[in-house]
Design a protein around this motif. Structure first.
Motif: not given
Length: 85
Positions: A37-48, A68-73, A76-81
């Motif tokens: 039941c985990i959505d994309k937003n939760q997945l990205i937030s967990s990775q951050i 730091q580069k991974e965090l920026e990417e 960015t994904i989290n911001e725009y998506s």
């Protein structure tokens, strides 16, 4: 019988792999019973959060730049998506 889970968040751990200048961040996931039941937003937030948890343990400059580069990417994904309302 009802089963309840007190922690509904997915546990995500970030690690660095590779050698020399070709390092990258990889993730390991430990999901709860309701992990489907985990959505994309939760997945990205967990990775951050996993990347942020990794930073205090880094001693090498190349590894720090990789994270730091991974965090920026991810940000960015989290911001725009998933724009904040």
């Amino acid at each position: 019988m009802n089963i309840t889970i007190s922690e509904s968040l997915m546990i995500c751990e970030a690690k660095l792999c590779g050698c020399n200048n070709k390092k990258k961040v990889v993730y390991g996931f430990s999901e709860p019973v309701h992990g489907l039941c985990i959505d994309k937003n939760q997945l990205i937030s967990s990775q951050i959060q996993a990347c942020r948890n990794l930073i205090p343990n880094i001693t090498d400059e190349t590894e720090l730049k990789t994270v730091q580069k991974e965090l920026e990417e991810l940000n960015t994904i989290n911001e725009y998506s998933f724009p904040q309302k």
